[in-house]
Design a protein around this motif. Sequence first.
Motif, PDB file in Angstrom:
ATOM      1  N   SER A   1       0.756  -1.256  -0.037  1.00 13.41           N
ATOM      2  CA  SER A   1      -0.133  -0.101  -0.057  1.00 13.41           C
ATOM      3  C   SER A   1       1.035   1.155  -0.004  1.00 13.41           C
ATOM      4  O   SER A   1       0.333   2.249   0.008  1.00 13.41           O
ATOM      5  CB  SER A   1      -0.989   0.011   1.123  1.00 13.41           C
ATOM      6  OG  SER A   1      -0.172   0.118   2.324  1.00 13.41           O
ATOM      7  N   SER A   2       2.149   1.075   0.284  1.00 12.18           N
ATOM      8  CA  SER A   2       3.065   2.418  -0.015  1.00 12.18           C
ATOM      9  C   SER A   2       3.514   2.787  -1.147  1.00 12.18           C
ATOM     10  O   SER A   2       4.239   3.826  -1.393  1.00 12.18           O
ATOM     11  CB  SER A   2       4.157   2.140   1.340  1.00 12.18           C
ATOM     12  OG  SER A   2       4.681   1.251   0.812  1.00 12.18           O
ATOM     13  N   LEU A   3       3.122   1.899  -2.363  1.00 10.90           N
ATOM     14  CA  LEU A   3       3.483   2.364  -3.509  1.00 10.90           C
ATOM     15  C   LEU A   3       2.317   2.614  -4.297  1.00 10.90           C
ATOM     16  O   LEU A   3       1.257   2.065  -4.166  1.00 10.90           O
ATOM     17  CB  LEU A   3       4.198   0.954  -4.369  1.00 10.90           C
ATOM     18  CG  LEU A   3       5.580   0.882  -3.720  1.00 10.90           C
ATOM     19  CD1 LEU A   3       6.112  -0.480  -4.299  1.00 10.90           C
ATOM     20  CD2 LEU A   3       6.697   2.068  -3.987  1.00 10.90           C
ATOM     21  N   ASN A   4       2.347   3.653  -4.877  1.00 10.54           N
ATOM     22  CA  ASN A   4       1.081   4.066  -5.948  1.00 10.54           C
ATOM     23  C   ASN A   4       0.606   2.952  -6.951  1.00 10.54           C
ATOM     24  O   ASN A   4       1.677   2.646  -7.756  1.00 10.54           O
ATOM     25  CB  ASN A   4       1.421   5.294  -6.681  1.00 10.54           C
ATOM     26  CG  ASN A   4       0.421   5.779  -7.270  1.00 10.54           C
ATOM     27  OD1 ASN A   4      -0.749   5.064  -7.655  1.00 10.54           O
ATOM     28  ND2 ASN A   4       0.181   7.394  -7.538  1.00 10.54           N
ATOM     29  N   PRO A   5      -0.465   2.297  -6.907  1.00  5.69           N
ATOM     30  CA  PRO A   5      -0.661   1.097  -7.735  1.00  5.69           C
ATOM     31  C   PRO A   5      -0.661   1.518  -9.356  1.00  5.69           C
ATOM     32  O   PRO A   5      -0.321   0.381 -10.049  1.00  5.69           O
ATOM     33  CB  PRO A   5      -2.125   0.518  -7.275  1.00  5.69           C
ATOM     34  CG  PRO A   5      -2.732   1.713  -6.484  1.00  5.69           C
ATOM     35  CD  PRO A   5      -1.513   2.674  -5.923  1.00  5.69           C
ATOM     36  N   ARG A   6      -0.863   2.723  -9.711  1.00 10.25           N
ATOM     37  CA  ARG A   6      -0.983   3.170 -10.837  1.00 10.25           C
ATOM     38  C   ARG A   6       0.295   3.747 -11.513  1.00 10.25           C
ATOM     39  O   ARG A   6       0.242   4.447 -12.697  1.00 10.25           O
ATOM     40  CB  ARG A   6      -2.058   4.285 -10.996  1.00 10.25           C
ATOM     41  CG  ARG A   6      -3.230   3.271 -10.962  1.00 10.25           C
ATOM     42  CD  ARG A   6      -4.620   4.380 -11.018  1.00 10.25           C
ATOM     43  NE  ARG A   6      -5.652   4.404  -9.989  1.00 10.25           N
ATOM     44  CZ  ARG A   6      -6.181   3.086  -9.581  1.00 10.25           C
ATOM     45  NH1 ARG A   6      -6.009   2.028 -10.147  1.00 10.25           N
ATOM     46  NH2 ARG A   6      -6.823   3.275  -8.502  1.00 10.25           N
ATOM     47  N   LEU A   7       1.362   3.894 -10.757  1.00 10.37           N
ATOM     48  CA  LEU A   7       2.670   4.321 -11.229  1.00 10.37           C
ATOM     49  C   LEU A   7       3.598   3.066 -11.423  1.00 10.37           C
ATOM     50  O   LEU A   7       3.628   2.095 -10.651  1.00 10.37           O
ATOM     51  CB  LEU A   7       3.261   5.109 -10.256  1.00 10.37           C
ATOM     52  CG  LEU A   7       2.936   6.569 -10.140  1.00 10.37           C
ATOM     53  CD1 LEU A   7       4.014   7.417  -9.366  1.00 10.37           C
ATOM     54  CD2 LEU A   7       2.887   7.333 -11.571  1.00 10.37           C
ATOM     55  N   PRO A   8       4.024   3.081 -12.772  1.00  7.31           N
ATOM     56  CA  PRO A   8       5.216   2.071 -12.710  1.00  7.31           C
ATOM     57  C   PRO A   8       6.549   2.235 -11.708  1.00  7.31           C
ATOM     58  O   PRO A   8       6.567   3.371 -11.367  1.00  7.31           O
ATOM     59  CB  PRO A   8       5.772   2.221 -14.243  1.00  7.31           C
ATOM     60  CG  PRO A   8       4.845   3.266 -14.816  1.00  7.31           C
ATOM     61  CD  PRO A   8       4.241   3.890 -13.853  1.00  7.31           C
ATOM     62  N   ILE A   9       6.962   1.219 -11.164  1.00  5.07           N
ATOM     63  CA  ILE A   9       7.868   1.263 -10.395  1.00  5.07           C
ATOM     64  C   ILE A   9       9.072   2.210 -10.582  1.00  5.07           C
ATOM     65  O   ILE A   9       9.482   2.996  -9.950  1.00  5.07           O
ATOM     66  CB  ILE A   9       8.302  -0.303  -9.682  1.00  5.07           C
ATOM     67  CG1 ILE A   9       9.198  -0.992 -10.769  1.00  5.07           C
ATOM     68  CG2 ILE A   9       7.276  -0.834  -8.993  1.00  5.07           C
ATOM     69  CD1 ILE A   9       9.985  -2.084 -10.179  1.00  5.07           C
ATOM     70  N   GLY A  10       9.277   2.338 -11.743  1.00  2.00           N
ATOM     71  CA  GLY A  10      10.449   3.092 -12.147  1.00  2.00           C
ATOM     72  C   GLY A  10      10.191   4.675 -11.672  1.00  2.00           C
ATOM     73  O   GLY A  10      10.878   5.576 -11.430  1.00  2.00           O
TER      74      GLY A  10
ATOM     75  N   TYR B   1      12.465  -4.249 -14.842  1.00  2.00           N
ATOM     76  CA  TYR B   1      11.300  -4.051 -13.857  1.00  2.00           C
ATOM     77  C   TYR B   1      10.876  -2.604 -13.783  1.00  2.00           C
ATOM     78  O   TYR B   1       9.789  -2.430 -13.386  1.00  2.00           O
ATOM     79  CB  TYR B   1      11.857  -4.567 -12.681  1.00  2.00           C
ATOM     80  CG  TYR B   1      11.675  -5.955 -12.257  1.00  2.00           C
ATOM     81  CD1 TYR B   1      11.675  -6.790 -13.349  1.00  2.00           C
ATOM     82  CD2 TYR B   1      11.192  -6.446 -10.937  1.00  2.00           C
ATOM     83  CE1 TYR B   1      11.709  -8.248 -12.850  1.00  2.00           C
ATOM     84  CE2 TYR B   1      10.990  -7.805 -10.858  1.00  2.00           C
ATOM     85  CZ  TYR B   1      11.032  -8.771 -11.746  1.00  2.00           C
ATOM     86  OH  TYR B   1      10.811 -10.021 -11.725  1.00  2.00           O
ATOM     87  N   ARG B   2      11.555  -1.662 -14.348  1.00  2.00           N
ATOM     88  CA  ARG B   2      10.974  -0.303 -14.039  1.00  2.00           C
ATOM     89  C   ARG B   2       9.715   0.020 -14.787  1.00  2.00           C
ATOM     90  O   ARG B   2       9.005   0.982 -14.332  1.00  2.00           O
ATOM     91  CB  ARG B   2      11.992   0.880 -14.340  1.00  2.00           C
ATOM     92  CG  ARG B   2      12.495   0.652 -15.873  1.00  2.00           C
ATOM     93  CD  ARG B   2      13.525   1.451 -16.161  1.00  2.00           C
ATOM     94  NE  ARG B   2      13.256   2.421 -17.053  1.00  2.00           N
ATOM     95  CZ  ARG B   2      14.309   3.085 -17.564  1.00  2.00           C
ATOM     96  NH1 ARG B   2      15.486   2.626 -17.580  1.00  2.00           N
ATOM     97  NH2 ARG B   2      13.884   3.887 -18.806  1.00  2.00           N
ATOM     98  N   ASN B   3       9.292  -0.683 -15.748  1.00  2.00           N
ATOM     99  CA  ASN B   3       8.090  -0.238 -16.371  1.00  2.00           C
ATOM    100  C   ASN B   3       6.931  -1.424 -15.792  1.00  2.00           C
ATOM    101  O   ASN B   3       5.659  -1.335 -16.305  1.00  2.00           O
ATOM    102  CB  ASN B   3       8.134  -0.682 -17.905  1.00  2.00           C
ATOM    103  CG  ASN B   3       9.002   0.360 -18.503  1.00  2.00           C
ATOM    104  OD1 ASN B   3       9.061   1.538 -18.093  1.00  2.00           O
ATOM    105  ND2 ASN B   3       9.854  -0.112 -19.357  1.00  2.00           N
TER     106      ASN B   3
ATOM    107  N   GLU C   1       2.452  -6.453 -10.027  1.00  2.00           N
ATOM    108  CA  GLU C   1       3.496  -7.342 -10.685  1.00  2.00           C
ATOM    109  C   GLU C   1       4.486  -7.967 -10.062  1.00  2.00           C
ATOM    110  O   GLU C   1       4.995  -8.952 -10.467  1.00  2.00           O
ATOM    111  CB  GLU C   1       3.711  -6.880 -12.139  1.00  2.00           C
ATOM    112  CG  GLU C   1       2.608  -6.555 -12.960  1.00  2.00           C
ATOM    113  CD  GLU C   1       2.905  -5.880 -14.238  1.00  2.00           C
ATOM    114  OE1 GLU C   1       2.659  -6.476 -15.485  1.00  2.00           O
ATOM    115  OE2 GLU C   1       3.700  -5.053 -14.246  1.00  2.00           O
ATOM    116  N   LEU C   2       4.751  -7.546  -8.699  1.00  2.00           N
ATOM    117  CA  LEU C   2       5.982  -7.856  -8.024  1.00  2.00           C
ATOM    118  C   LEU C   2       5.498  -8.505  -6.661  1.00  2.00           C
ATOM    119  O   LEU C   2       4.404  -8.689  -6.282  1.00  2.00           O
ATOM    120  CB  LEU C   2       6.767  -6.497  -7.634  1.00  2.00           C
ATOM    121  CG  LEU C   2       7.669  -6.163  -8.584  1.00  2.00           C
ATOM    122  CD1 LEU C   2       6.983  -5.582 -10.075  1.00  2.00           C
ATOM    123  CD2 LEU C   2       8.400  -4.742  -8.003  1.00  2.00           C
ATOM    124  N   SER C   3       6.406  -9.427  -6.138  1.00  2.00           N
ATOM    125  CA  SER C   3       6.330 -10.115  -5.001  1.00  2.00           C
ATOM    126  C   SER C   3       6.412  -8.963  -3.900  1.00  2.00           C
ATOM    127  O   SER C   3       7.073  -7.991  -3.992  1.00  2.00           O
ATOM    128  CB  SER C   3       7.323 -11.206  -4.836  1.00  2.00           C
ATOM    129  OG  SER C   3       8.627 -10.743  -4.561  1.00  2.00           O
TER     130      SER C   3
END
Lengths: 309, 613
Positions: free
Chosen positions: B435-444, B479-481, B486-488
């Motif tokens: 929950s601390s990463l914005n689900p709609r942003l690619p992680i990069g 992985y940045r896109n 999609e990540l564990s």
Amino acid sequence: MATYILKRFLQLIPVFLGATLLVYFLVFSLPGDPIVALFGDKPVNEAVAARLREQYHLDQPFWIQYLLYLKGIFTFDLGQDFSGRPIAAVLGEVFPVTARLAVMALIFEAVFGIIFGLIAGLRKGKFFDGTVLVASLIVIGIPIFVLGFLLQFTIGVQLGWAKPTVSSAATVQDLILPAIVLGLGSFAYVLRLTRTSVIENMNADYVRTATAKGLSRFRVVRVHILRNSLIPVITFLGADLGALMGGAIVTEGIFNVPGVGNRLYRAVTQGEGPTVVSIVTVLVLIYVVSNLLVDLLYAWLDPRIRYDA
Amino acid sequence: MTDFITLDPAPAPAPGKGATVLEVRDLSVDFGVDKKWVPAAIGLNYEVRAGEVLAIVGESGSGKSASSMALLGLLPSNSRVSGSVKLAGQELLGGNEANIRSVRGKDVAVIFQEPMTALNPVYTVGAQIVETIRLHNEVSPDQARERALRMLELVELPDPEKAYKSYPHQLSGGQRQRAMIAQSLSCDPKLLIADEPTTALDVTVQAEILDLMRNLRNKLDSAIVLITHDMGVVADLADRIAVMRRGLIVETGTAAEIFHNPQHEYTRALLAAVPHLGQGGAANDDDVDVTAALAAATHADLDAVPRSELLRRERENAAALAAAASAASTAAKEQGEPVLELTDVAIEYPKQGRVPAFRAVEGANLAIYPGQVVGLVGESGSGKTTIGRAAVGLLPVAAGTMKVVGQDISAAKKNGRQLHEMRRHVGMVFQDPSSSLNPRLPIGESIGEPMFLAGVAKGAELQSRIEALLDQVELPRDYRNRYPHELSGGQKQRVGIARALSLKPKLMVADEPTSALDVSVQAKVLELFQNLQKELGFACLFVTHDLAVVDVLADRICVMQRGRIVEQGTRDQILRNPQEPYTQRLLAAVPLPDPEKQRERRELRAQLLSGAS
């Protein structure tokens, strides 16, 4: 708890003053001269008009009019409408009719909305669920006057199952069809709300616990799922009572119900300030009190909610 | 696939000599996902005897929970179960609904993980227990009430009458779990399934609940299936252990066999990954004997261990610690300006409407020097997270001064720009990576956002920095896109660390960064974190409830209780020679993943508690 209730009742005072002032001002600002309008096509008799203006304080500035109205209320004299009848008597006539209509609509939407919503929720994704969802969407989508005329014509006129219009006595029997029309939109909302809430609670941990205790499916639903699911539904129903009473204008128009809506409409078009303000104020008070009741019911349903003053 | 089971050593007859209560044969569970059957448990075989605790251990997704819920038909409708489950000879699977219902709650009872949500919030505890009793027994309401009160007494609730009348939210987490246990035992079940019964609880509460379960087991002689991921809990309670991985039981054996002579490589890896007290500090690979250390600090004598033996072990500890201290001169750590300095700090949650302001932290003094890792430990509600949040300016300082990277942010309350400036030097890693990463942003983009906002890099420069950060946290560059879902969990937390590192912070605040992860994943993330910290040299405030984790990581440790820092010092001072009774109790409550050592610790803890009262 008692302090909390007292506090909520004290809040009625500013609500009352604010509502009356606002509505009075709106009616005051309406264009046109209501007294002139009373004469219709006939030539205006200036002497009579002046006397009427004086009688209804229409010659006074806004603040004086408003204060005189307030003074009237506190001396239990709401004044008279343009046909010379005491407004208090008018209120006593129209409100019971509309209250009966609104409560019938509320019972209709609560009973059927909760039952259908519960079944749909328990059978999520099955045929019943899908049918009910589509049907409720249609009901929400169609404007109430279309639905009203449609049901009046089919059920009332063609099939003759219910009376298409309402007698001046407005008995319970007379009001069945109008109540269904009035409650239909909210029924669809209650259904959907109950359904969502039931689906959410079905997956709750305590429901699994209840099943693990060995309870029958029926008891799990009735005792553990239903009560928790009703909490948001009750909130909606409480707020809806006020909305139903105020929103009955269209339905009352279609079925010619001698209620608040009809009288209010007439008062607005004729610029009868005191009548409009009196009716609206009572509606506002009903709204506020029914919300208070909902809050108390809420605390009873959910012990986690406690009202400390 | 069943060849794993034939490799198992024959079940030892050791502790549970009673009759076989539960016999599971070829139990398989599948879940229907997107019109395909995905196996959750494959061909399980085990049995449990009366008076025996079988622990089923495994990491998330191993099928330990699903297979146990299948015993009672408690799985959601998109599942299918095959095989045979016999309770005292009676088949449970495949029968009709009424049959299994008469078994549920009566012969087989379940204790769930979350006592907060496992009890119905709108009924009193008493009403819920009475409901169970009256369902399975023909008793009057008064008799049921009496029985419920007796159960609440049995689970050692301080005031059974009051607990009976309480709603679940009026009880603490530990009390709720006791009430849950009371309900489970109210019909004298032959088998108790405990699904992570202590995972949601603080360590001291966990130790109490484990004590309770051990006492009850001895008293009631029922069989217990304990499902858990926590090796310490297993060591404390289990007679026999079944290790599960990806739906298969890879190894079963007695507790002693599994802990001292694990056969399967996964069991060995799992045991090695468990962080435990005493792991850090010593220069060689030997653990510090924390039981002996704690016994020495509290001057306790143990019946199980002779005094001379304790003294000998403590001497070994001292030697190991001395060797370690001279090897890495830790004294060099306290140099330069502190990166974070708290002087008499009080932190309040501001008042909201009618809810008055709540002072969560009072009189806190704390300093972190460059390159130092300070562990802030405490139980829930102790205020540890509050300090972490205030350090990055998320909560205002009500009194005292808080200096972050040389700036006094307690004065900066109304000065937004100063706070903004300060945050450039501080990175934060949050507890829940999902929950601390914005689900709609690619992680990069999540990683690059701080650099973009701070204006330190853009365009190609920004892209190459993002790649460098991904390299640092050992994630593939492509992985940045990808999006967070999609990540564990472990990969997401690596992204969280990369984001916190992106502005090259002088101070890193890590709030329970690994508590949501499985042990083997946690071990890898902690190792990465340690390496990065050594390489980049940032100072770190590491907030956690897990003493074993700070043992591995921290140079200094602060122990918090009820909004105050009760004790602080170097890692070795706190963990090997604690002075405050609270710290001692906290340390004694942490279970060790070793049955023998844990038995010693239990005795030590009992002594500490009786000494305190």
